[in-house]
Structure formats: structure tokens, C-alpha cells
Enzyme design. Structure first.
Site, mmCIF file in Angstrom:
data_model
loop_
_atom_site.group_PDB
_atom_site.id
_atom_site.type_symbol
_atom_site.label_atom_id
_atom_site.label_comp_id
_atom_site.label_asym_id
_atom_site.label_seq_id
_atom_site.Cartn_x
_atom_site.Cartn_y
_atom_site.Cartn_z
ATOM 1 N N THR A 1 0.841 -1.202 0.000
ATOM 2 C CA THR A 1 0.000 0.000 0.000
ATOM 3 C C THR A 1 0.874 1.249 0.000
ATOM 4 O O THR A 1 0.582 2.228 -0.695
ATOM 5 C CB THR A 1 -0.949 0.009 1.205
ATOM 6 N N ASP B 1 1.702 4.960 6.761
ATOM 7 C CA ASP B 1 2.082 3.553 6.650
ATOM 8 C C ASP B 1 0.829 2.697 6.592
ATOM 9 O O ASP B 1 -0.272 3.136 6.940
ATOM 10 C CB ASP B 1 2.950 3.141 7.849
ATOM 11 N N ALA C 1 -1.042 -1.310 7.367
ATOM 12 C CA ALA C 1 -1.215 -2.191 8.511
ATOM 13 C C ALA C 1 -1.631 -3.571 8.026
ATOM 14 O O ALA C 1 -2.296 -3.696 6.991
ATOM 15 C CB ALA C 1 -2.264 -1.643 9.472
ATOM 16 N N ASP C 2 -1.228 -4.588 8.750
ATOM 17 C CA ASP C 2 -1.706 -5.939 8.459
ATOM 18 C C ASP C 2 -3.068 -6.164 9.097
ATOM 19 O O ASP C 2 -3.886 -6.910 8.567
ATOM 20 C CB ASP C 2 -0.693 -6.966 8.965
ATOM 21 N N GLU D 1 9.821 0.812 11.281
ATOM 22 C CA GLU D 1 8.520 1.481 11.198
ATOM 23 C C GLU D 1 8.157 2.110 12.539
ATOM 24 O O GLU D 1 7.661 3.239 12.601
ATOM 25 C CB GLU D 1 7.446 0.482 10.766
#
Length: 220
Positions: free
Chosen positions: A31, A82, A84-85, A104
Site C-alpha cells: 500500500t 504507513d 497495517a496488516d 517502522e
């Protein structure tokens, strides 16, 4: 829309949160790659980027975006963007699927605000469905795995992967993370843990979520 199209949608939306004339913190992952590509279109309006991984640094530089070392900063970044999972309805996240969790978290700590960009599949009620990444010192990996086993979980080394810091990653399955902040605090105290991929202390302040109906904004 495909998942990749949703990622591109939220990446473009994140550009609105970039502060003109300032540095921007940039995360890592598929992403974020879309975000870097979008950032390239306004590179003349920013001072540059602070990157969380070698992978992102390479992509930024290929686009001609200056990359500033985090150690050189003398003031906070206005924003860190950022993916995210997993992200829950409080802004707590699991991160580290791309093996960049430690850097991160370092760059997130340098920023005044964390903007998470994700597709709607990443939104969960309770963290833990995605395997929890834990960056560890090699000699401590077996002991850390046993600690997770005592909690009823299973920790396995991610084969063929070392982080940009030269460490292995354990992926932990079978956790239901009802209290992310407490579990993050506990695991980070275990000898040999470099970083756990729970982002509770450094949670998102805003999430741009890609849905079939467009970008949904979640504020925490």
C-alpha cells in the site's frame, strides 16, 4: 474494485495529509508503494522523506525524492504514513508482514501523527487473526517461542527472512489480543525481543480505509 485498486485509492487520499514544505515519514509495504508513487507527483512541494526500510528508500530515490536519515532529525515529523496488516476500531495495529516493524516503529515515534492507509479487509474487531511478527535476537528465538507456547500460541521462524537490522522474525499464531497495549508492553520486556509488531503505543490517529464505496475515514 480490486484490492490493489483500493490500495491505490487510499494512497492517493493520504497525499492530502502531507504537510507542504515538510519532511514526511514513509512506511513500507504494497500500500505504501502506491503512496510513494503518488508522492512522486508532488515531490517539489515537500522537503523529502524519512524512510522505514531499504525497500522504501530505494523506491523513493528512484522517484527522485530526497531521503533524510532518521538520526539527522532535530524536530518531529508532522506525519507518518504507513499501512497495517490489521487495524482495530481503536487504531491499534498489527504490523510487520513486510519485516520492517522495528524501523517502522522508530519512524512512527518521530512523528506527531500516524496516518494508516489500508483496504477494508484489514479492519478487525480484535487483533490476532494475522500472525503477530516479532523481531528477535537469534540466540533468544527458541526461548521466546517457548514463552508464546506457554500462552497457548505457536511461534515459528519466518524462513529465509532477515530484517534490515539483520535479525530473524518469529510469526506468532493463535493469539487473541484483547488488550494490545498490555501485551505489547509485556512482550517488549522479554530478553531478546527487538520489537513486537503490536502498534498500540504508536497507534494510528487516522485511518484511510479503502472500501467499495470509496475512502472511509476513521479517527481515533
Amino acid at each position: 474494485m480490486t484490492q490493489d485498486e483500493l490500495k491505490a485509492l487510499v494512497a492517493q487520499a493520504a497525499i492530502e495529509h502531507v504537510v507542504p514544505g515538510a519532511l514526511v515519514g514513509v512506511g513500507t509495504g504494497s500500500t505504501v508503494n502506491h503512496f510513494i508513487d503518488a508522492l512522486a507527483k508532488i515531490k517539489d512541494r515537500i522537503a523529502g522523506a524519512v524512510s522505514s526500510s531499504v525497500q522504501s528508500t530505494d523506491r523513493l530515490r528512484r522517484h527522485g525524492i530526497p531521503v533524510v536519515d532518521a538520526a539527522a532529525l532535530d524536530k518531529p515529523l508532522p506525519v507518518y504514513v504507513d499501512g497495517a496488516d490489521e487495524i482495530d476500531h481503536h487504531g491499534y495495529m498489527i504490523k510487520g508482514g513486510g519485516a520492517a516493524l522495528t524501523r517502522e516503529k522508530i519512524v512512527a515515534d518521530l512523528a506527531e501523527r500516524f496516518v494508516c492507509i489500508a483496504d477494508e479487509s484489514k479492519l478487525v474487531d480484535t487483533l490476532g487473526r494475522f500472525p503477530l511478527p516479532v523481531e528477535v535476537i537469534t540466540m533468544a528465538a527458541p526461548q521466546i517461542a517457548r514463552r508464546f507456547e506457554a500462552m497457548g500460541a505457536t511461534a515459528t521462524l519466518r524462513l529465509g527472512v532477515t530484517t534490515d537490522n539483520g535479525h530473524p522474525i518469529l510469526d506468532v499464531r493463535g493469539l487473541r489480543i484483547a488488550d494490545p497495549l498490555a501485551l505489547e508492553t509485556e512482550i517488549n520486556q522479554w530478553p531478546g525481543v527487538v520489537t513486537v509488531g503490536i502498534f498500540a503505543r504508536h497507534k494510528a490517529g487516522l485511518c484511510l480505509l479503502g472500501t467499495a464505496g470509496g475512502v472511509r475515514t476513521l479517527r481515533f
